[in-house]
Design an enzyme around this catalytic site. Structure first.
Site, PDB file in Angstrom:
ATOM      1  CG  HIS A  88      27.938  20.292  31.411  1.00 49.80           C
ATOM      2  ND1 HIS A  88      29.011  21.141  31.571  1.00 49.80           N
ATOM      3  CD2 HIS A  88      28.481  19.072  31.170  1.00 49.80           C
ATOM      4  CE1 HIS A  88      30.138  20.465  31.447  1.00 49.80           C
ATOM      5  NE2 HIS A  88      29.854  19.206  31.200  1.00 49.80           N
TER       6      HIS A  88
ATOM      7  CE  LYS B 280      38.557  14.309  32.780  1.00 51.62           C
ATOM      8  NZ  LYS B 280      37.305  14.521  32.043  1.00 51.62           N
TER       9      LYS B 280
ATOM     10  NE  ARG C 245      30.917  16.246  24.442  1.00 56.47           N
ATOM     11  CZ  ARG C 245      31.891  16.517  25.250  1.00 56.47           C
ATOM     12  NH1 ARG C 245      32.240  17.760  25.458  1.00 56.47           N
ATOM     13  NH2 ARG C 245      32.561  15.561  25.849  1.00 56.47           N
TER      14      ARG C 245
ATOM     15  CB  SER D 202      34.572  21.955  30.546  1.00 58.87           C
ATOM     16  OG  SER D 202      33.267  21.609  30.925  1.00 58.87           O
TER      17      SER D 202
HETATM   18  P1  ADP Z   1      33.784  14.103  32.578  1.00 59.57           P
HETATM   19  O1  ADP Z   1      35.150  14.379  33.102  1.00 59.57           O
HETATM   20  O2  ADP Z   1      33.005  13.151  33.440  1.00 59.57           O
HETATM   21  O3  ADP Z   1      33.718  13.745  31.121  1.00 59.57           O
HETATM   22  P2  ADP Z   1      32.510  16.592  31.803  1.00 59.57           P
HETATM   23  O4  ADP Z   1      32.064  17.731  32.669  1.00 59.57           O
HETATM   24  O5  ADP Z   1      33.486  16.898  30.732  1.00 59.57           O
HETATM   25  O6  ADP Z   1      33.022  15.500  32.798  1.00 59.57           O
HETATM   26  O7  ADP Z   1      31.244  15.923  31.128  1.00 59.57           O
HETATM   27  C1  ADP Z   1      30.210  15.350  31.886  1.00 59.57           C
HETATM   28  C2  ADP Z   1      29.223  14.666  30.956  1.00 59.57           C
HETATM   29  O8  ADP Z   1      28.585  15.659  30.165  1.00 59.57           O
HETATM   30  C3  ADP Z   1      29.847  13.685  29.956  1.00 59.57           C
HETATM   31  O9  ADP Z   1      28.939  12.644  29.728  1.00 59.57           O
HETATM   32  C4  ADP Z   1      30.021  14.506  28.707  1.00 59.57           C
HETATM   33  O10 ADP Z   1      29.991  13.699  27.547  1.00 59.57           O
HETATM   34  C5  ADP Z   1      28.787  15.382  28.794  1.00 59.57           C
HETATM   35  N1  ADP Z   1      28.963  16.632  28.086  1.00 59.57           N
HETATM   36  C6  ADP Z   1      29.968  17.525  28.179  1.00 59.57           C
HETATM   37  N2  ADP Z   1      29.777  18.578  27.349  1.00 59.57           N
HETATM   38  C7  ADP Z   1      28.603  18.331  26.716  1.00 59.57           C
HETATM   39  C8  ADP Z   1      27.863  19.016  25.701  1.00 59.57           C
HETATM   40  N3  ADP Z   1      28.294  20.128  25.155  1.00 59.57           N
HETATM   41  N4  ADP Z   1      26.719  18.456  25.297  1.00 59.57           N
HETATM   42  C9  ADP Z   1      26.296  17.290  25.824  1.00 59.57           C
HETATM   43  N5  ADP Z   1      26.941  16.587  26.747  1.00 59.57           N
HETATM   44  C10 ADP Z   1      28.086  17.106  27.195  1.00 59.57           C
END
Ligand code: ADP
Length: 168
Positions: A22, A46, A95, A133
């Site tokens: 992130h 979630k 990703r 996450s």
């Molecule tokens: P959501 O429930 O909205 O998917 P997340 O916190 O899992 O929330 O992810 C938020 C955004 O960050 C999404 O666009 C996800 O693809 C991106 N994201 C999550 N982990 C990574 C990572 N390791 N590298 C790049 N982008 C990421």
């Protein structure tokens, strides 16, 4: 002289918890925009480990010196939130191909709801492209080493949460 309009982008997500993946996306966004709002989604479906306030606090701790970054939260439709902060750009991270289908569906749905809002997809550094996450929580639950994968501020609070949760 007339003031140049600020370019504001919103990076929405669950951030349960924030990871170095992130942060990578946030850094890249800050190079392109004058202001980045990291918007923590309430997302009760979630079943997040951290509350919205805790997730916001961890992001703030990990980004203290990033003056153009602001942390906020939203519990309404993303498009309505975008209008309330006067931003026309949604940032999402991509990703792997596995993210693509879901992100495309969301992006197209948001465009249907408001054609003036664009979604920009950013690719993280390769070293973070496997990070999520969910995976972090799984590793931490089994007491694996998450150093280097999440900001330092996340390590202790996450371990505490997971220990509490695993108690019968
Ligand atoms: P959501 O429930 O909205 O998917 P997340 O916190 O899992 O929330 O992810 C938020 C955004 O960050 C999404 O666009 C996800 O693809 C991106 N994201 C999550 N982990 C990574 C990572 N390791 N590298 C790049 N982008 C990421």
């Amino acid at each position: 002289m007339p003031q140049k309009k600020k370019r504001i982008a919103v990076y929405p997500g669950t951030f349960d918890p924030v990871t170095n993946g992130h942060l990578d996306i946030m850094k890249r966004s800050l190079k392109m925009f004058d202001k980045l709002i990291v918007a923590v989604a309430h997302n009760p479906d979630k079943n997040p480990v951290f509350s919205v306030a805790e997730r916001m606090k961890l992001i703030r701790k990990a980004t203290v010196r990033w003056n153009a970054l602001h942390v906020d939260h939203f519990g309404n439709l993303l498009i309505d939130y975008m209008r309330s902060v006067k931003s026309g750009v949604i940032i999402r991270g991509l990703r792997a191909v596995t993210d693509y289908e879901f992100e495309l569906q969301m992006g197209l749905m948001n465009r249907t709801l408001d054609p003036s809002i664009e979604t920009i997809f950013l690719i993280p550094s390769e070293e973070y492209s496997f990070l999520s996450s969910r995976l972090i929580k799984e590793i931490a639950r089994f007491k694996g080493n998450i150093e280097g994968l999440v900001p330092k501020a996340v390590i202790d609070p996450l371990q505490e949460k997971l220990i509490k949760k695993s108690k019968p």
